[in-house]
Design a protein around this motif. Structure first.
Motif, mmCIF file in Angstrom:
data_model
loop_
_atom_site.group_PDB
_atom_site.id
_atom_site.type_symbol
_atom_site.label_atom_id
_atom_site.label_comp_id
_atom_site.label_asym_id
_atom_site.label_seq_id
_atom_site.Cartn_x
_atom_site.Cartn_y
_atom_site.Cartn_z
ATOM 1 N N GLU A 140 -20.765 65.697 25.166
ATOM 2 C CA GLU A 140 -21.413 65.124 24.101
ATOM 3 C C GLU A 140 -22.215 63.725 24.231
ATOM 4 O OE1 GLU A 140 -19.001 67.730 20.603
ATOM 5 O OE2 GLU A 140 -18.123 65.561 21.306
ATOM 6 N N THR A 141 -21.502 62.832 24.781
ATOM 7 C CA THR A 141 -21.820 61.445 24.880
ATOM 8 C C THR A 141 -23.066 61.612 26.042
ATOM 9 O OG1 THR A 141 -19.727 60.530 24.323
ATOM 10 C CG2 THR A 141 -21.331 59.067 25.134
ATOM 11 N N GLU A 142 -22.923 61.872 27.284
ATOM 12 C CA GLU A 142 -23.594 61.797 28.479
ATOM 13 C C GLU A 142 -24.721 62.873 28.526
ATOM 14 O OE1 GLU A 142 -20.920 61.597 31.556
ATOM 15 O OE2 GLU A 142 -20.030 59.757 30.774
ATOM 16 N N SER A 143 -24.370 63.961 28.255
ATOM 17 C CA SER A 143 -25.383 65.292 28.590
ATOM 18 C C SER A 143 -25.101 66.442 27.482
ATOM 19 C CB SER A 143 -25.220 65.445 30.046
ATOM 20 O OG SER A 143 -23.948 65.962 30.246
ATOM 21 N N PRO A 144 -25.641 66.166 26.246
ATOM 22 C CA PRO A 144 -25.337 67.067 25.112
ATOM 23 C C PRO A 144 -26.332 68.483 25.549
ATOM 24 C CG PRO A 144 -26.597 65.415 24.447
ATOM 25 C CD PRO A 144 -26.047 64.785 25.747
ATOM 26 N N GLU A 145 -27.239 68.134 26.226
ATOM 27 C CA GLU A 145 -28.322 69.526 26.556
ATOM 28 C C GLU A 145 -27.220 70.280 27.544
ATOM 29 O OE1 GLU A 145 -28.570 66.532 29.949
ATOM 30 O OE2 GLU A 145 -28.451 66.405 27.935
ATOM 31 N N LEU A 146 -26.308 70.138 27.982
ATOM 32 C CA LEU A 146 -25.616 70.989 28.967
ATOM 33 C C LEU A 146 -24.647 71.835 28.034
ATOM 34 C CD1 LEU A 146 -24.536 68.672 31.995
ATOM 35 C CD2 LEU A 146 -26.430 70.489 31.862
ATOM 36 N N LEU A 147 -24.440 71.594 26.769
ATOM 37 C CA LEU A 147 -23.539 72.214 25.857
ATOM 38 C C LEU A 147 -24.371 73.590 25.427
ATOM 39 C CD1 LEU A 147 -21.880 69.435 23.923
ATOM 40 C CD2 LEU A 147 -20.785 71.102 25.613
ATOM 41 N N ARG A 148 -24.378 74.530 26.465
ATOM 42 C CA ARG A 148 -25.329 75.890 25.800
ATOM 43 C C ARG A 148 -24.247 76.808 25.049
ATOM 44 N NH1 ARG A 148 -26.375 74.701 31.229
ATOM 45 N NH2 ARG A 148 -28.458 74.093 31.895
ATOM 46 N N LEU A 149 -22.976 76.435 25.365
ATOM 47 C CA LEU A 149 -21.939 77.329 24.773
ATOM 48 C C LEU A 149 -20.990 76.499 24.027
ATOM 49 C CD1 LEU A 149 -21.035 80.533 24.541
ATOM 50 C CD2 LEU A 149 -19.886 80.197 26.533
ATOM 51 N N ARG A 150 -20.490 76.561 23.076
ATOM 52 C CA ARG A 150 -19.678 75.677 22.547
ATOM 53 C C ARG A 150 -18.189 76.394 22.060
ATOM 54 N NH1 ARG A 150 -21.937 70.496 20.460
ATOM 55 N NH2 ARG A 150 -24.049 70.668 21.273
ATOM 56 N N MET A 151 -17.120 75.646 22.322
ATOM 57 C CA MET A 151 -15.911 76.201 21.720
ATOM 58 C C MET A 151 -15.617 76.157 20.347
ATOM 59 S SD MET A 151 -12.733 77.072 22.122
ATOM 60 C CE MET A 151 -11.261 76.966 21.340
ATOM 61 N N TRP A 152 -15.117 77.100 19.788
ATOM 62 C CA TRP A 152 -15.070 77.293 18.357
ATOM 63 C C TRP A 152 -13.941 76.088 17.848
ATOM 64 C CZ3 TRP A 152 -13.546 82.171 20.390
ATOM 65 C CH2 TRP A 152 -14.588 83.146 20.691
ATOM 66 N N GLY A 153 -14.386 75.573 16.602
ATOM 67 C CA GLY A 153 -13.404 74.667 16.115
ATOM 68 C C GLY A 153 -12.852 73.486 16.820
ATOM 69 N N PHE A 154 -13.883 72.757 17.798
ATOM 70 C CA PHE A 154 -13.407 71.747 18.318
ATOM 71 C C PHE A 154 -13.231 70.533 17.663
ATOM 72 C CE2 PHE A 154 -14.479 68.072 20.765
ATOM 73 C CZ PHE A 154 -13.641 68.372 21.934
ATOM 74 N N PRO A 155 -12.125 69.895 17.789
ATOM 75 C CA PRO A 155 -11.172 69.960 18.888
ATOM 76 C C PRO A 155 -9.740 70.553 18.320
ATOM 77 C CG PRO A 155 -10.984 67.629 17.996
ATOM 78 C CD PRO A 155 -12.268 68.367 16.984
ATOM 79 N N TRP A 156 -10.015 70.898 17.207
ATOM 80 C CA TRP A 156 -8.640 71.269 16.599
ATOM 81 C C TRP A 156 -7.911 72.805 17.124
ATOM 82 C CZ3 TRP A 156 -6.084 67.599 14.741
ATOM 83 C CH2 TRP A 156 -6.966 66.509 14.188
ATOM 84 N N LEU A 157 -8.795 73.529 17.435
ATOM 85 C CA LEU A 157 -8.462 74.791 17.974
ATOM 86 C C LEU A 157 -8.082 74.768 19.566
ATOM 87 C CD1 LEU A 157 -8.073 77.674 17.013
ATOM 88 C CD2 LEU A 157 -10.529 78.243 17.462
ATOM 89 N N SER A 158 -8.649 73.805 20.229
ATOM 90 C CA SER A 158 -8.428 73.712 21.597
ATOM 91 C C SER A 158 -6.786 72.975 21.527
ATOM 92 C CB SER A 158 -9.044 72.715 22.402
ATOM 93 O OG SER A 158 -10.525 73.162 22.315
#
Length: 462
Positions: A392-410
Motif C-alpha cells: 500500500e505504501t511502496e507499490s499500490p498498483e500491484l494490489l490487483r486482488l485485495r483481501m476482504w475486510g483487511f486487516p481485521w479479517l486477516s
C-alpha cells in the motif's frame, strides 16, 4: 529461475483450461471421499460445521495468498512470501514444512491408491503397486509442465463430474424425487440420532486437522500460476472460484451423506467410503466398485499435484540458497528434474517405512501433516498482513486482488488457526503428533542456523 545443467527455466506452459481444472478439481482430494467418514464419526452431523469452518479458513487463506500471488507470482509461493514479509528464517521454515507436507501427501496417497487397486484386482501386492504409481507419475511430471497440466485436467474433470452427479442424486432424494426408500424425508436424519452435535461442540475444532488435510490442493493453483500465461488473472479467477467450490463440493457432499445415511452408520475405518455407502443407499448398482475407481482417480490426482507443488517449491528455495543448489536446476523442457526426483525419493522412503510400521504410522503422518497445514496457514496470514501494508505504501498498483475486510479479517483467521491448533494440541492423544510437528519445526530451524553459520564462516574466509 535458471538451471545450471541446460540453461532451462520454468515454462509458462499451462493453458487457461489447465488452470481452471487445477483450481476446480484440486480441492477435491481423496480425503473428501474417505476421511469424511472419520470426521462424521468424531462429530456427528456437526461435521457440517467442521467442513464449513475449515472451508471458511481455506477460502480466507486462499484470498490472502491470492492477493500476494497476483502481485508477485512465484513458484515458491508460501516460502517466498514468508521470506519477503517475515525474514529469511520464516521463509526457510515455511518452505521446508510445505515441502514435507506435500511429500507426506504423495506417500500416503500412493499407499492408499495401491490398497484400492489391491481390492479391485483381488490381490496384487500393495507396496510394489504404490511404487509403480509413484514412478509413473514422476515420469509424467518429468516430461513437461504441459503434460502435468493435461494429466491433472482429465483427472480433475472426472472428480468434478462424479461430485456433481452425487449432489444431483442427493438433491432428488431430499425432494422425494428419487426412487428409493426414505426419499423425501428431508433433513430429519440430521437430528434424529442423538441430536445435531451428539459428540458435543468441543469435537468440532479438533476435527479441523483432518478437514484441512482433506482440502489439500486448493493452494496449488497459486504455485502453478507462475507457469501460466497470465499469472495475475489466473490467481484472481481461482481465488474467487474457491468459495463456491468449497461450499458446494465439500459442505454439499457431506450434507447429502448425512441426509441419506444416519451419521452412526457412516463407515469411519479409513478404507470404506461414506460416498459408496450413500450411493448404495440410493440403490445405485455396483456402488462400491464405482466409488473405488473414483477414489483411485482422486488419489492419483492428489499425488500428481503434490509432486508438482513439492518440486516447484523446492526449486524456488534452492534458487534462494535455502535448499541444495542442484535442486534449482531446470531442464530445457522447463522441468526442475532434481527437485522432482528428490521429492519422489523421500516419498518412496516414507512409503516403505510407513508400510512396514503399519496403519498407526500413516495416522501419525496424516495428523502431523494436518497440524503443519495449520502452522503454514498462520504464516500465510502473517505474511499477508505485513506485505499488504508494504505494498500500500511502496507499490499500490500491484494490489490487483485485495483481501476482504483487511486487516481485521486477516487477524480473525490467525486467531481461528491458533485456537484450532491449541484445541488439538491440548488432547493427550495428540502428544505424538505435536511431538512430530515440534521435531519437524525444530529440526528445520536447526538446519537454518547451521546453514547460516556455515555461510558466515565461508564469507569470513573469502
Amino acid at each position: 529461475m535458471t538451471g545450471h545443467d541446460s540453461g532451462g527455466s520454468l515454462h509458462r506452459g499451462l493453458k487457461r483450461r489447465h488452470m481452471t481444472m487445477i483450481g476446480l478439481g484440486g480441492v477435491i482430494s481423496a480425503g473428501l471421499f474417505v476421511s469424511s467418514g472419520k470426521v462424521i464419526a468424531d462429530t456427528g452431523p456437526a461435521a457440517l460445521v467442521a467442513y464449513a469452518l475449515g472451508g471458511l479458513i481455506v477460502i480466507l487463506v486462499m484470498r490472502m495468498l491470492g492477493e500476494m500471488a497476483a502481485a508477485r507470482p512465484s513458484a515458491g509461493s508460501f516460502a517466498d512470501y514468508a521470506r519477503t514479509a517475515l525474514g529469511p528464517r520464516a521463509g526457510f521454515l515455511v518452505g521446508w514444512c510445505y515441502w514435507l507436507f506435500a511429500i507426506v501427501a504423495v506417500a500416503f496417497e500412493g499407499v492408499a491408491g495401491a490398497k484400492l487397486l489391491h481390492s479391485l484386482s483381488g490381490g496384487i501386492p500393495v507396496l510394489p503397486t504404490a511404487v509403480a504409481l509413484l514412478a509413473a507419475l514422476t515420469a509424467a511430471n518429468l516430461v513437461s509442465v504441459r503434460l502435468f497440466g493435461e494429466t491433472e485436467f482429465w483427472l480433475a474433470s472426472t472428480k468434478v463430474v462424479v461430485i456433481v452427479a452425487f449432489l444431483g442424486a442427493g438433491t432428488l432424494y431430499v425432494l422425494g424425487l428419487w426412487p428409493s426408500d426414505g426419499a423425501g424425508a428431508g433433513l430429519a436424519t440430521l437430528t434424529e440420532h442423538g441430536g445435531f452435535a451428539p459428540k458435543g461442540w468441543g469435537a468440532v475444532l479438533p476435527a479441523l486437522v483432518t478437514v484441512l488435510f482433506s482440502y489439500f490442493g486448493a493452494e496449488i493453483v497459486t504455485i502453478a500460476a507462475a507457469e501460466s500465461a497470465e499469472p495475475a488473472k489466473e490467481v484472481a479467477r481461482a481465488t474467487l472460484r474457491v468459495v463456491w467450490r468449497v461450499l458446494i463440493f465439500y459442505v454439499g457432499s457431506v450434507l447429502v451423506i448425512l441426509v441419506v445415511v444416519p451419521w452412526n452408520r457412516v463407515p469411519a475405518n479409513g478404507t470404506d467410503s461414506p460416498f459408496a455407502t450413500a450411493i448404495a443407499e440410493l440403490g445405485v448398482p455396483g456402488a462400491a466398485t464405482l466409488m473405488t475407481w473414483v477414489i483411485l482417480v482422486a488419489v492419483v490426482s492428489v499425488m500428481n499435484a503434490a509432486l508438482y507443488a513439492a518440486s516447484r517449491v523446492l526449486c524456488a528455495m534452492a534458487a534462494r540458497g535455502d535448499a541444495p543448489a542442484a535442486a534449482a536446476r531446470v531442464r530445457a523442457s522447463g522441468v526442475p528434474a532434481p527437485a522432482l526426483l528428490g521429492g519422489a525419493v523421500l516419498a518412496l522412503v516414507l512409503m516403505v517405512a510407513a508400510f512396514a510400521a503399519g496403519d498407526d504410522a500413516f495416522d501419525l503422518l496424516i495428523n502431523t501433516a494436518g497440524l503443519l497445514v495449520l502452522l503454514l496457514y498462520v504464516f500465510v496470514a502473517l505474511s499477508q498482513l505485513r506485505l499488504r501494508r508494504r505494498m500500500e505504501t511502496e507499490s499500490p498498483e500491484l494490489l490487483r486482488l485485495r483481501m476482504w475486510g483487511f486487516p481485521w479479517l486477516s487477524r480473525v483467521v490467525v486467531a481461528l488457526l491458533v485456537l484450532a491448533f491449541a484445541a488439538v494440541a491440548s488432547s493427550a492423544e495428540a502428544l505424538p503428533v505435536v511431538g512430530a510437528v515440534a521435531a519437524a519445526v525444530g529440526g528445520t530451524l536447526l538446519a537454518y542456523e547451521i546453514k547460516s553459520r556455515h555461510k558466515e564462516a565461508t564469507d569470513a574466509v573469502a
